[in-house]
Design a protein around this motif. Structure first.
Motif, PDB file in Angstrom:
ATOM      1  N   ASP A 214      33.307  46.652 -18.252  1.00  0.00           N
ATOM      2  CA  ASP A 214      33.921  47.546 -17.289  1.00  0.00           C
ATOM      3  C   ASP A 214      34.155  48.187 -18.189  1.00  0.00           C
ATOM      4  N   VAL A 215      32.722  49.112 -18.175  1.00  0.00           N
ATOM      5  CA  VAL A 215      33.168  50.742 -18.535  1.00  0.00           C
ATOM      6  C   VAL A 215      34.242  51.761 -18.797  1.00  0.00           C
ATOM      7  N   LEU A 216      35.304  51.554 -18.025  1.00  0.00           N
ATOM      8  CA  LEU A 216      35.964  52.555 -18.219  1.00  0.00           C
ATOM      9  C   LEU A 216      37.373  51.771 -19.209  1.00  0.00           C
ATOM     10  N   ALA A 217      37.322  50.438 -19.359  1.00  0.00           N
ATOM     11  CA  ALA A 217      38.147  49.641 -20.835  1.00  0.00           C
ATOM     12  C   ALA A 217      37.757  50.409 -21.881  1.00  0.00           C
ATOM     13  N   GLN A 218      36.149  50.271 -21.784  1.00  0.00           N
ATOM     14  CA  GLN A 218      35.403  50.658 -23.073  1.00  0.00           C
ATOM     15  C   GLN A 218      35.391  52.226 -23.060  1.00  0.00           C
ATOM     16  N   VAL A 219      35.886  52.976 -23.372  1.00  0.00           N
ATOM     17  CA  VAL A 219      35.126  54.438 -23.171  1.00  0.00           C
ATOM     18  C   VAL A 219      34.899  54.787 -24.598  1.00  0.00           C
ATOM     19  N   ASP A 220      35.070  54.314 -25.763  1.00  0.00           N
ATOM     20  CA  ASP A 220      34.672  54.573 -26.875  1.00  0.00           C
ATOM     21  C   ASP A 220      34.300  53.420 -27.606  1.00  0.00           C
ATOM     22  N   ALA A 221      33.315  52.886 -26.599  1.00  0.00           N
ATOM     23  CA  ALA A 221      32.386  52.146 -26.976  1.00  0.00           C
ATOM     24  C   ALA A 221      30.951  53.111 -27.878  1.00  0.00           C
ATOM     25  N   HIS A 222      30.278  54.316 -27.631  1.00  0.00           N
ATOM     26  CA  HIS A 222      29.423  55.558 -28.050  1.00  0.00           C
ATOM     27  C   HIS A 222      30.146  56.290 -26.935  1.00  0.00           C
ATOM     28  N   PRO A 223      29.748  57.080 -28.466  1.00  0.00           N
ATOM     29  CA  PRO A 223      30.316  58.430 -28.203  1.00  0.00           C
ATOM     30  C   PRO A 223      29.862  59.200 -27.127  1.00  0.00           C
ATOM     31  N   GLY A 224      28.501  59.119 -27.005  1.00  0.00           N
ATOM     32  CA  GLY A 224      27.988  60.099 -25.666  1.00  0.00           C
ATOM     33  C   GLY A 224      28.276  58.852 -24.530  1.00  0.00           C
ATOM     34  N   LEU A 225      29.233  58.012 -24.362  1.00  0.00           N
ATOM     35  CA  LEU A 225      29.975  57.386 -22.372  1.00  0.00           C
ATOM     36  C   LEU A 225      30.218  57.936 -22.107  1.00  0.00           C
ATOM     37  N   VAL A 226      29.800  58.502 -20.904  1.00  0.00           N
ATOM     38  CA  VAL A 226      30.497  58.572 -19.370  1.00  0.00           C
ATOM     39  C   VAL A 226      30.465  57.764 -18.240  1.00  0.00           C
ATOM     40  N   GLY A 227      31.612  56.931 -18.339  1.00  0.00           N
ATOM     41  CA  GLY A 227      31.972  55.935 -16.901  1.00  0.00           C
ATOM     42  C   GLY A 227      32.857  56.845 -15.204  1.00  0.00           C
ATOM     43  N   LEU A 228      31.947  56.337 -14.328  1.00  0.00           N
ATOM     44  CA  LEU A 228      31.780  57.330 -13.319  1.00  0.00           C
ATOM     45  C   LEU A 228      32.407  56.455 -12.345  1.00  0.00           C
ATOM     46  N   ARG A 229      33.146  56.776 -11.312  1.00  0.00           N
ATOM     47  CA  ARG A 229      33.569  56.034 -10.852  1.00  0.00           C
ATOM     48  C   ARG A 229      34.539  57.554  -8.751  1.00  0.00           C
ATOM     49  N   THR A 230      34.541  56.466  -8.000  1.00  0.00           N
ATOM     50  CA  THR A 230      34.763  56.948  -7.026  1.00  0.00           C
ATOM     51  C   THR A 230      35.513  56.307  -5.758  1.00  0.00           C
ATOM     52  N   PHE A 231      35.994  57.162  -4.651  1.00  0.00           N
ATOM     53  CA  PHE A 231      37.557  57.145  -3.835  1.00  0.00           C
ATOM     54  C   PHE A 231      36.963  56.817  -2.625  1.00  0.00           C
ATOM     55  N   SER A 232      35.185  57.199  -2.837  1.00  0.00           N
ATOM     56  CA  SER A 232      34.414  57.276  -1.419  1.00  0.00           C
ATOM     57  C   SER A 232      34.041  55.275  -0.622  1.00  0.00           C
ATOM     58  N   LYS A 233      34.114  54.755  -1.593  1.00  0.00           N
ATOM     59  CA  LYS A 233      34.175  53.347  -1.308  1.00  0.00           C
ATOM     60  C   LYS A 233      34.947  52.433  -1.394  1.00  0.00           C
ATOM     61  N   ILE A 234      35.586  51.648  -1.992  1.00  0.00           N
ATOM     62  CA  ILE A 234      36.628  50.407  -1.549  1.00  0.00           C
ATOM     63  C   ILE A 234      37.767  51.753  -1.159  1.00  0.00           C
ATOM     64  N   TYR A 235      37.768  52.407  -1.645  1.00  0.00           N
ATOM     65  CA  TYR A 235      39.264  53.201  -1.179  1.00  0.00           C
ATOM     66  C   TYR A 235      39.275  53.811   0.422  1.00  0.00           C
ATOM     67  N   GLY A 236      37.938  53.812   0.782  1.00  0.00           N
ATOM     68  CA  GLY A 236      37.850  55.163   2.277  1.00  0.00           C
ATOM     69  C   GLY A 236      37.569  55.654   2.290  1.00  0.00           C
ATOM     70  N   LEU A 237      37.871  56.425   0.926  1.00  0.00           N
ATOM     71  CA  LEU A 237      37.875  58.421   1.444  1.00  0.00           C
ATOM     72  C   LEU A 237      36.650  58.619   0.903  1.00  0.00           C
ATOM     73  N   ALA A 238      34.906  58.259   1.734  1.00  0.00           N
ATOM     74  CA  ALA A 238      34.122  58.519   1.723  1.00  0.00           C
ATOM     75  C   ALA A 238      34.297  60.616   2.225  1.00  0.00           C
ATOM     76  N   GLY A 239      34.479  60.784   3.510  1.00  0.00           N
ATOM     77  CA  GLY A 239      35.233  61.928   4.202  1.00  0.00           C
ATOM     78  C   GLY A 239      35.705  62.590   3.368  1.00  0.00           C
ATOM     79  N   LEU A 240      36.431  62.319   2.350  1.00  0.00           N
ATOM     80  CA  LEU A 240      37.600  63.003   1.733  1.00  0.00           C
ATOM     81  C   LEU A 240      36.804  64.639   0.354  1.00  0.00           C
ATOM     82  N   ARG A 241      35.895  63.443  -0.353  1.00  0.00           N
ATOM     83  CA  ARG A 241      34.483  64.118  -1.327  1.00  0.00           C
ATOM     84  C   ARG A 241      35.839  64.091  -2.275  1.00  0.00           C
ATOM     85  N   VAL A 242      35.939  62.691  -3.072  1.00  0.00           N
ATOM     86  CA  VAL A 242      36.733  62.676  -3.832  1.00  0.00           C
ATOM     87  C   VAL A 242      35.930  61.923  -5.252  1.00  0.00           C
TER      88      VAL A 242
END
Ligand SMILES: Cc1ncc(COP(=O)(O)O)c(C=O)c1O
Length: 390
Positions: A214-242
């Protein structure tokens, strides 16, 4: 006219790496196939969308917000950032917001890469990493996939002094593979601290594997770490673009300077805030996906075709010559996704649909393989067990 005016051709001034870019090919819309093939109702299983539809909470919240559309959005996405920051235990200054996570990937490419720089990724990884790299004139270092997944050891070893970013998809699209905590931990320890690691977790909420990092639970594990997620998949909002991400403050700051002033629109901000509280929709979507995946795997076994076990909301099936199979499925009104561009010319990617849609795919596939005899019952998905899905 002087000789260095490129013979009056303005296109000649566009950098060659931009002229050579291959445009992203999206899934075909159902309406287009219905018109082209004279089909009454096509089934679209081509874009990893949520078959249960958008989060009802988001829909309700957006309905109340349309009266405000004469106003510009909040350019900082203040509330959405605050809600996300609280959820992941970081300050709002570490939250990236984008017009889909796709835009965040593109912005990261723009900010971090230029001609002479390298970006490391896996072959067969989500194609936008390559596009973001090429659009900046940087070089892609692509490591062969191992069993359809990322070879993290090889990727760490391939980092050069010119490497600015490593793109990882976990789970990966289109293969559905994931890497687990142990491999991830070893990888983090090997990546130099001045390299940005983009861990794209667009399908994270579907994952049931206990060893998923779970990358977003350990965002300080590396100084250059970026975790990305989307509202397009499980939230069902692909057409909204966020989409959103959590990264180091300096990187969010630079992206904020480069992005468009109102890159996430008002409805998207309102819908996303509400969707984050829609735990019921998330739970139902995850369960529907689990049942749908199980059914699609059963179908493959019944028809004797191979598939890559998936942690996402889609299945990569090995069909043989994928071009004619794709066309035959289209003729039967089922739209899936060819993935030859990812180096898999013998596979098709099928998104998990509703039970009826999955059944339509199963029956079209059986007909295509001349196996309509393959046990009718095994080709029909029971309607969702609503009690467990809700
Ligand atoms: C791995 C991965 N990352 C990112 C995206 C982009 O999603 P969006 O721009 O809709 O947030 C997708 C979409 O299919 C994806 O599969």
């Amino acid at each position: 006219m002087s000789a260095d005016r490129s013979a009056g051709d303005p296109a000649a001034h566009v950098a060659s790496y931009l002229r050579e870019l291959m445009p992203y090919v999206p899934g075909k819309p159902a309406e287009e196939i219905e018109r082209e093939y004279g089909i009454e109702r096509a089934v679209k299983l081509a874009s990893n969308e949520n078959p249960l539809g958008p989060s009802p909470r988001a829909v309700a919240a957006m309905g109340s917000a349309v009266g405000q559309l004469h106003r510009y959005p909040d350019g900082d996405g203040t509330e959405l950032r605050a809600v996300l920051a609280r959820r992941f235990g970081v300050t709002p200054k570490r939250i990236l917001l984008g017009n889909g996570s796709n835009e965040i990937l593109t912005l990261l490419g723009r900010v971090l890469l230029g001609p002479g720089d390298d970006a490391v990724m896996s072959e067969g990884a989500f194609i936008v990493y390559l596009l973001a790299t090429q659009a900046s004139g940087a070089r892609r270092i692509a490591l062969p996939a191992v069993e359809y997944g990322h070879d993290l050891e090889a990727m760490a070893a391939a980092i050069t002094p010119r490497t600015r970013v490593v793109f990882l998809a976990n789970p990966n699209n289109p293969t559905g593979t994931l890497f687990r905590r142990e491999a991830w931990g070893r990888f983090l320890a090997r990546v130099p601290e001045d390299v940005v690691i983009v861990s794209d977790n667009a399908y994270a909420e579907y994952v049931l594997d206990a060893e998923y990092p779970d990358v977003l639970a350990q965002v300080d594990a590396h100084p250059g770490l970026v975790g990305l997620r989307t509202f397009s998949k499980i939230y069902g909002l692909a057409g909204l673009r966020v989409g959103y991400g959590v990264g180091p403050e300096w990187l969010v700051d630079v992206v904020d300077r480069v992005r468009d002033p109102f890159n996430v629109n008002h409805l998207a901000q309102v819908g996303a805030v509400a969707a984050l509280e829609d735990h019921e929709h998330v739970r139902a979507s995850r369960e529907a996906n689990r049942q749908g995946l199980r059914f699609l795997e059963r179908v493959c076994r019944a028809l004797g075709i191979g598939f890559v076990p998936s942690h996402g909301n889609f299945l990569l099936v090995e069909i043989g010559d994928a071009g004619p199979a794709f066309e035959a499925l289209l003729c039967a009104g089922v739209i899936v996704r060819p993935v030859g561009g990812y180096g898999y010319p013998r596979h098709l990617r099928v998104s998990v649909g509703t039970p009826d849609e999955n059944t339509a795919f199963a029956q079209a596939l059986a007909a295509l393989l001349g196996r309509s005899d393959a046990g009718v019952a095994s080709l029909v998905q029971d309607p969702l067990d609503r009690e467990s899905a809700r």
